[in-house]
Scaffold this motif. Sequence first.
Motif, PDB file in Angstrom:
ATOM      1  N   VAL A 195       0.831  -1.209   0.000  1.00 43.11           N
ATOM      2  CA  VAL A 195       0.000   0.000   0.000  1.00 43.11           C
ATOM      3  C   VAL A 195       0.864   1.258   0.000  1.00 43.11           C
ATOM      4  O   VAL A 195       0.510   2.271  -0.616  1.00 43.11           O
ATOM      5  N   ILE A 196       2.004   1.190   0.674  1.00 40.22           N
ATOM      6  CA  ILE A 196       2.869   2.378   0.790  1.00 40.22           C
ATOM      7  C   ILE A 196       3.353   2.848  -0.578  1.00 40.22           C
ATOM      8  O   ILE A 196       3.137   3.999  -0.963  1.00 40.22           O
ATOM      9  N   PRO A 197       4.024   1.984  -1.371  1.00 42.26           N
ATOM     10  CA  PRO A 197       4.421   2.460  -2.705  1.00 42.26           C
ATOM     11  C   PRO A 197       3.225   2.792  -3.595  1.00 42.26           C
ATOM     12  O   PRO A 197       3.331   3.671  -4.466  1.00 42.26           O
ATOM     13  N   MET A 198       2.098   2.117  -3.404  1.00 45.66           N
ATOM     14  CA  MET A 198       0.911   2.449  -4.200  1.00 45.66           C
ATOM     15  C   MET A 198       0.478   3.892  -3.943  1.00 45.66           C
ATOM     16  O   MET A 198       0.197   4.653  -4.881  1.00 45.66           O
ATOM     17  N   LEU A 199       0.411   4.271  -2.677  1.00 52.06           N
ATOM     18  CA  LEU A 199       0.034   5.647  -2.341  1.00 52.06           C
ATOM     19  C   LEU A 199       1.062   6.640  -2.867  1.00 52.06           C
ATOM     20  O   LEU A 199       0.732   7.780  -3.202  1.00 52.06           O
TER      21      LEU A 199
END
Length: 627
Positions: A159-163
């Motif tokens: 989720v972190i790199p997606m955001l």
Amino acid sequence: MESVLYSATIFLMTAVIAVPIAARLGLGSVLGYLAAGILIGPVFGLVGSYETGELLHYAEFGVVMMLFLIGLELDPRALWAMRDKLIGLGGLQIGLTGGAVIAASMYFGMGFNTAIAIGMIFALSSTAIVLQTLSEKGLMQTGGGRSAFSVLLSQDIAVIPMLAILPLFALPEIHQIATDGSIHKEAAAASEHSLSLVEGLPGWGVTLVTIGVVGSIIFGGMYLTRPVFRFIHAARLPEMYTALALLIVVGIALLMMLVGLSPALGTFIAGVLLANSEFRHELESDIEPFKGLLLGLFFITVGAQIDFAVLARSPGQIIGIAVGIIALKAAILFVLGHAFGLRKRDLWLFTLSLAQAGEFGFVLISFSMQQNVLPVWASERLLLVVALTMLITPLLFIIYDLLSKYAGDHGESDLPEADEIDERGPVIIAGIGRFGQIVNRLVRSAGFQTVVLDHNIRTIENMRRFGVKGFFGDPTRPEMMHAAGLSEAHVLVVALDDPEAALKLVAFARRERPDLHIVARAYDRGQVFRLYQAGADDIVREMFDSSLRAGRYVLENMGLNEYEAARAEQIFYKHDRYSVQELAELWREDVPVAKNDAYIARAKELETELEARLLEQKQEDDADQRS
């Protein structure tokens, strides 16, 4: 002020009612919050879009706090040890599912940027629902449960790199016609964040400032938090810990926003850096209540924004997409699970438990709308699809239960073959957890042979590393007990974690060997009575002796000398054993204790007898001291 209090009252009251009901129905808290939002928004219209939009700005901070806590729980060394499943199984699931959804979206006419966002949204599953259900059903330690956990952990990290990269796929800025006929660009998002450290800087300047801010967060997490926490500790004010925990999260979020990065990314990094800190648990306990409330508020606002008019206009399309997503994810999960060695029940558990979309899908949809990655019409439909897939999740677990029964109730085929028992001894110990280990060590140290059985292969393997021989298998199976020497044993120790399994074993052993001495571990008095009726001779409540010793320490520190405290402990111990025998005659399994009048009356009499006996002993001690 009145409108704020009104909105807060409506949101909190609905959550307090809807979430416990959803939890009792086995639907989980996330669906409860969504249901609360649907009730106060689309159904009853108690809050409007303006109130919901205002609250959403604050509620989104719950996501930031959640990612900070996820970072705190990710010990870098543990992650490295799990790298095969995290990168292999988890990474492939995210990549293949995302790629398949992107291809399907583009096939049905979506643009590349929008398809990328949709692929990210549906590559994720519901951590909250899946972990809760696995824990409730006791499936977490199965092969399928552990694999599902690895994938969920990979998704949480992803989720972190997606955001971080979603803003790169923003659609062209929307142009609007003003009332005077002029054309201007919509800049609502930009107006919300007037503060910036990088505005007006050249590209190299933006890069340097961004690196500097991220570097300062890493430096502070590694070297500054410990002295600051020690400084706060010296003040001995508990509320200062909470204030510092909030300052860390809010301050890092602000720094990341000032350089145009996701605040969730910064707090996640800080959480990982503090994962090995001695203050980790203090931070978790301080942040957890705020995270829970704000994240719940976030899901309520999401539910309140769901437009059921869209579902009413095209129900077949929305339901079809939801079912299609579940089928597509299940197919990919099935192939991956089979490739990574999962079979039968474990494979079905892995496949069906992760086939839905998840709560992070709501986060990504909301963030994509803010960043102009998703158009409004697409976001409305995606919210409905994500919610529907999560609502279908309990049905997927019901399907798993049916498939499990078809494959076999106990799934022995998924487990290694039971060991061939080649030893006999006078003492059989069934269950080698913390309780059974201490019993086994004491008996063997005294020179007596034991035969140890346990159905947890990892426990048996760990024992063997320390040179203690044990046999893998289910102690409740008659052939296993006979192979262990039940017909010749003098003592059977039942130390199983599962109360029903322990009861079953005691009853079986008593039928087979009326002369066998059975020592059984119990969780509470209720289980004591059941084991007593099943035929156990000595029943040990797992916390009783340690609690009794702790009580003796309390008496010693309240002024009693060691002899007086030990006498009080001994009196209590003997009286409790007598009380259990007395109450066992009155206890009835089909009648709750609170409604068993005879049991309650006798318990009160026994408590009065105990108080009188302790008072009598105190008077005797006082008389001895005077003489």
